[in-house]
Write a protein that holds these residues in place. Structure first.
Motif, PDB file in Angstrom:
ATOM      1  N   SER A 193       2.577 -29.404  24.691  1.00  0.00           N
ATOM      2  CA  SER A 193       3.807 -29.205  23.942  1.00  0.00           C
ATOM      3  C   SER A 193       4.155 -27.723  23.964  1.00  0.00           C
ATOM      4  O   SER A 193       3.364 -26.888  24.398  1.00  0.00           O
ATOM      5  CB  SER A 193       3.659 -29.699  22.502  1.00  0.00           C
ATOM      6  N   SER A 194       5.360 -27.408  23.512  1.00  0.00           N
ATOM      7  CA  SER A 194       5.833 -26.022  23.472  1.00  0.00           C
ATOM      8  C   SER A 194       6.996 -25.949  22.491  1.00  0.00           C
ATOM      9  O   SER A 194       7.611 -26.982  22.166  1.00  0.00           O
ATOM     10  CB  SER A 194       6.299 -25.573  24.861  1.00  0.00           C
ATOM     11  N   PRO A 195       7.356 -24.752  22.029  1.00  0.00           N
ATOM     12  CA  PRO A 195       8.543 -24.623  21.174  1.00  0.00           C
ATOM     13  C   PRO A 195       9.803 -25.124  21.857  1.00  0.00           C
ATOM     14  O   PRO A 195      10.666 -25.730  21.214  1.00  0.00           O
ATOM     15  CB  PRO A 195       8.594 -23.113  20.900  1.00  0.00           C
ATOM     16  N   THR A 196       9.914 -24.889  23.157  1.00  0.00           N
ATOM     17  CA  THR A 196      11.084 -25.368  23.899  1.00  0.00           C
ATOM     18  C   THR A 196      11.156 -26.887  23.886  1.00  0.00           C
ATOM     19  O   THR A 196      12.222 -27.475  23.668  1.00  0.00           O
ATOM     20  CB  THR A 196      11.037 -24.861  25.351  1.00  0.00           C
ATOM     21  N   LYS A 197      10.012 -27.538  24.122  1.00  0.00           N
ATOM     22  CA  LYS A 197       9.967 -28.998  24.100  1.00  0.00           C
ATOM     23  C   LYS A 197      10.327 -29.528  22.716  1.00  0.00           C
ATOM     24  O   LYS A 197      11.056 -30.519  22.586  1.00  0.00           O
ATOM     25  CB  LYS A 197       8.582 -29.490  24.510  1.00  0.00           C
ATOM     26  N   ALA A 198       9.820 -28.858  21.678  1.00  0.00           N
ATOM     27  CA  ALA A 198      10.122 -29.280  20.308  1.00  0.00           C
ATOM     28  C   ALA A 198      11.619 -29.193  20.036  1.00  0.00           C
ATOM     29  O   ALA A 198      12.216 -30.112  19.457  1.00  0.00           O
ATOM     30  CB  ALA A 198       9.351 -28.410  19.319  1.00  0.00           C
ATOM     31  N   PHE A 199      12.243 -28.099  20.482  1.00  0.00           N
ATOM     32  CA  PHE A 199      13.670 -27.894  20.231  1.00  0.00           C
ATOM     33  C   PHE A 199      14.519 -28.947  20.941  1.00  0.00           C
ATOM     34  O   PHE A 199      15.378 -29.584  20.317  1.00  0.00           O
ATOM     35  CB  PHE A 199      14.079 -26.493  20.692  1.00  0.00           C
ATOM     36  N   PHE A 200      14.289 -29.139  22.227  1.00  0.00           N
ATOM     37  CA  PHE A 200      15.147 -30.045  22.992  1.00  0.00           C
ATOM     38  C   PHE A 200      14.896 -31.513  22.646  1.00  0.00           C
ATOM     39  O   PHE A 200      15.825 -32.321  22.667  1.00  0.00           O
ATOM     40  CB  PHE A 200      14.992 -29.788  24.490  1.00  0.00           C
ATOM     41  N   ASN A 201      13.657 -31.865  22.323  1.00  0.00           N
ATOM     42  CA  ASN A 201      13.410 -33.232  21.864  1.00  0.00           C
ATOM     43  C   ASN A 201      14.120 -33.501  20.552  1.00  0.00           C
ATOM     44  O   ASN A 201      14.655 -34.595  20.335  1.00  0.00           O
ATOM     45  CB  ASN A 201      11.907 -33.476  21.712  1.00  0.00           C
ATOM     46  N   ALA A 202      14.135 -32.504  19.668  1.00  0.00           N
ATOM     47  CA  ALA A 202      14.822 -32.659  18.385  1.00  0.00           C
ATOM     48  C   ALA A 202      16.320 -32.831  18.590  1.00  0.00           C
ATOM     49  O   ALA A 202      16.940 -33.715  17.993  1.00  0.00           O
ATOM     50  CB  ALA A 202      14.542 -31.451  17.502  1.00  0.00           C
ATOM     51  N   MET A 203      16.915 -31.993  19.451  1.00  0.00           N
ATOM     52  CA  MET A 203      18.355 -32.072  19.698  1.00  0.00           C
ATOM     53  C   MET A 203      18.746 -33.413  20.311  1.00  0.00           C
ATOM     54  O   MET A 203      19.740 -34.031  19.918  1.00  0.00           O
ATOM     55  CB  MET A 203      18.786 -30.934  20.622  1.00  0.00           C
ATOM     56  N   TYR A 204      17.939 -33.856  21.283  1.00  0.00           N
ATOM     57  CA  TYR A 204      18.259 -35.126  21.929  1.00  0.00           C
ATOM     58  C   TYR A 204      18.104 -36.292  20.956  1.00  0.00           C
ATOM     59  O   TYR A 204      18.888 -37.251  20.991  1.00  0.00           O
ATOM     60  CB  TYR A 204      17.367 -35.358  23.146  1.00  0.00           C
ATOM     61  N   SER A 205      17.114 -36.207  20.073  1.00  0.00           N
ATOM     62  CA  SER A 205      16.904 -37.270  19.096  1.00  0.00           C
ATOM     63  C   SER A 205      18.118 -37.428  18.190  1.00  0.00           C
ATOM     64  O   SER A 205      18.552 -38.549  17.894  1.00  0.00           O
ATOM     65  CB  SER A 205      15.659 -36.974  18.268  1.00  0.00           C
ATOM     66  N   PHE A 206      18.675 -36.298  17.745  1.00  0.00           N
ATOM     67  CA  PHE A 206      19.883 -36.368  16.917  1.00  0.00           C
ATOM     68  C   PHE A 206      21.044 -36.964  17.709  1.00  0.00           C
ATOM     69  O   PHE A 206      21.749 -37.868  17.221  1.00  0.00           O
ATOM     70  CB  PHE A 206      20.273 -34.982  16.417  1.00  0.00           C
ATOM     71  N   PHE A 207      21.244 -36.488  18.934  1.00  0.00           N
ATOM     72  CA  PHE A 207      22.349 -36.970  19.776  1.00  0.00           C
ATOM     73  C   PHE A 207      22.236 -38.465  20.036  1.00  0.00           C
ATOM     74  O   PHE A 207      23.223 -39.210  19.934  1.00  0.00           O
ATOM     75  CB  PHE A 207      22.351 -36.196  21.106  1.00  0.00           C
ATOM     76  N   ARG A 208      21.026 -38.922  20.345  1.00  0.00           N
ATOM     77  CA  ARG A 208      20.826 -40.341  20.643  1.00  0.00           C
ATOM     78  C   ARG A 208      21.118 -41.208  19.420  1.00  0.00           C
ATOM     79  O   ARG A 208      21.792 -42.244  19.519  1.00  0.00           O
ATOM     80  CB  ARG A 208      19.374 -40.558  21.104  1.00  0.00           C
ATOM     81  N   THR A 209      20.608 -40.791  18.253  1.00  0.00           N
ATOM     82  CA  THR A 209      20.780 -41.598  17.044  1.00  0.00           C
ATOM     83  C   THR A 209      22.219 -41.585  16.549  1.00  0.00           C
ATOM     84  O   THR A 209      22.774 -42.639  16.211  1.00  0.00           O
ATOM     85  CB  THR A 209      19.846 -41.093  15.925  1.00  0.00           C
ATOM     86  N   TYR A 210      22.823 -40.413  16.508  1.00  0.00           N
ATOM     87  CA  TYR A 210      24.141 -40.278  15.887  1.00  0.00           C
ATOM     88  C   TYR A 210      25.278 -40.717  16.808  1.00  0.00           C
ATOM     89  O   TYR A 210      26.260 -41.298  16.340  1.00  0.00           O
ATOM     90  CB  TYR A 210      24.359 -38.834  15.449  1.00  0.00           C
ATOM     91  N   PHE A 211      25.137 -40.471  18.112  1.00  0.00           N
ATOM     92  CA  PHE A 211      26.221 -40.794  19.049  1.00  0.00           C
ATOM     93  C   PHE A 211      25.904 -42.012  19.913  1.00  0.00           C
ATOM     94  O   PHE A 211      26.647 -42.994  19.884  1.00  0.00           O
ATOM     95  CB  PHE A 211      26.534 -39.578  19.922  1.00  0.00           C
ATOM     96  N   LEU A 212      24.809 -41.996  20.660  1.00  0.00           N
ATOM     97  CA  LEU A 212      24.515 -43.107  21.570  1.00  0.00           C
ATOM     98  C   LEU A 212      24.255 -44.404  20.806  1.00  0.00           C
ATOM     99  O   LEU A 212      24.655 -45.482  21.263  1.00  0.00           O
ATOM    100  CB  LEU A 212      23.305 -42.765  22.451  1.00  0.00           C
ATOM    101  N   LYS A 213      23.591 -44.305  19.658  1.00  0.00           N
ATOM    102  CA  LYS A 213      23.316 -45.501  18.850  1.00  0.00           C
ATOM    103  C   LYS A 213      24.323 -45.669  17.715  1.00  0.00           C
ATOM    104  O   LYS A 213      24.121 -46.482  16.819  1.00  0.00           O
ATOM    105  CB  LYS A 213      21.889 -45.452  18.307  1.00  0.00           C
ATOM    106  N   LYS A 214      25.403 -44.905  17.780  1.00  0.00           N
ATOM    107  CA  LYS A 214      26.568 -45.051  16.893  1.00  0.00           C
ATOM    108  C   LYS A 214      26.235 -44.865  15.413  1.00  0.00           C
ATOM    109  O   LYS A 214      26.831 -45.514  14.546  1.00  0.00           O
ATOM    110  CB  LYS A 214      27.253 -46.402  17.125  1.00  0.00           C
ATOM    111  N   GLY A 215      25.306 -43.951  15.114  1.00  0.00           N
ATOM    112  CA  GLY A 215      24.968 -43.692  13.727  1.00  0.00           C
ATOM    113  C   GLY A 215      26.138 -43.189  12.907  1.00  0.00           C
ATOM    114  O   GLY A 215      26.180 -43.402  11.690  1.00  0.00           O
TER     115      GLY A 215
END
Length: 254
Positions: A193-215
């Motif tokens: 793991s790395s800080p970069t991985k933590a940041f981008f996984n977090a951003m993608y998780s929000f995008f997937r939940t809120y937009f792709l899964k229509k949250g």
């Protein structure tokens, strides 16, 4: 019914009574409490069909198998202390003839407080929860545990489980910290793991939940859920990064 219901509980006073009320039609309900400091134990003791066991917690897989060992019947229905079996599912369970070579999955309806969550990837999840303990069991995973189904058929039952998983925003914060710590503990030295991985996984998780899964269609509740997914993923990977660094330092010093 030849089904025992197994409920893991800890500090569940806000939801347990609703859970147990829906299980009054079962003769054997095992409530396995692992260290409650609220009125969970007192609530469980009010029900004549409940066998209250107070034991330790060693991760979800091990603990569910341990709790199931106290059940009187071979068929085990796992219900969490914030879940409610609806009347349709109860009738299905009462009348269904079960196959020993089949593991049964249930449909879940998710709620925040009493607001149904219809998007975010939370609603109508199909989760395996009913099995014969003579033939299978849960794996030993501390988190993301699952029933072992190699060689088994999978069948979905009619009816629903209503999941009241969060009663406040504070519970999102507590669970984010708890599950991220479990993830780091279970993967230290095994995954990078790395800080970069933590940041981008977090951003993608929000995008997937809120937009792709229509949250966003769930209103402010969808925003809370998407943000909590983001926070959980960030802490998962940043805690793993720190744990790996500490492990490396220990190896170097030795």
């Amino acid at each position: 019914m030849n089904i025992s219901v197994v409920v893991l509980a800890k500090n569940s006073e806000s939801t347990l009574e609703k859970t147990l009320e829906a299980l009054k039609g079962f003769d054997d309900v095992v409530v396995y409490d692992n260290g409650s400091e609220d009125s969970t134990v007192q609530i469980a003791q009010k029900y004549s069909n409940v066998n209250l066991i107070e034991g330790e917690f060693r991760g979800f897989g091990w603990t569910k198998n341990r709790a199931s060992s106290f059940a009187k019947n071979d068929w085990i229905l796992i219900i969490d202390s914030d879940e409610v079996v609806d009347s349709q599912l109860f009738e299905t369970l009462k009348n269904k003839k079960f196959d020993d070579n089949t593991v049964y999955k249930l449909n879940f309806k998710a709620f925040y407080k009493d607001i149904q969550v219809k998007y975010c990837g939370w609603n109508n999840q199909k989760i395996k929860r009913l099995y014969n303990k003579k033939f299978t069991k849960y794996n030993s995973n501390d988190v993301h545990e699952d029933i072992i189904t190699d060689g088994f058929k999978i069948e979905e039952l009619e009816g629903n489980v209503e999941h009241y998983s969060y009663q406040s925003i504070s519970q999102f914060v507590i669970k984010a910290d708890y599950y991220s710590s479990l993830y780091a503990k279970n993967n230290v030295g095994k995954k990078k793991s790395s800080p970069t991985k933590a940041f981008f996984n977090a951003m993608y998780s929000f995008f997937r939940t809120y937009f792709l899964k229509k949250g966003f269609l769930d209103g402010y509740v969808g925003l809370i859920i998407a943000y909590s997914h983001m926070v959980t993923n960030f802490y998962k990977y940043i805690k793993l990064y720190e744990a790996n660094k500490e492990l490396e330092n220990e190896s170097t010093n030795n």
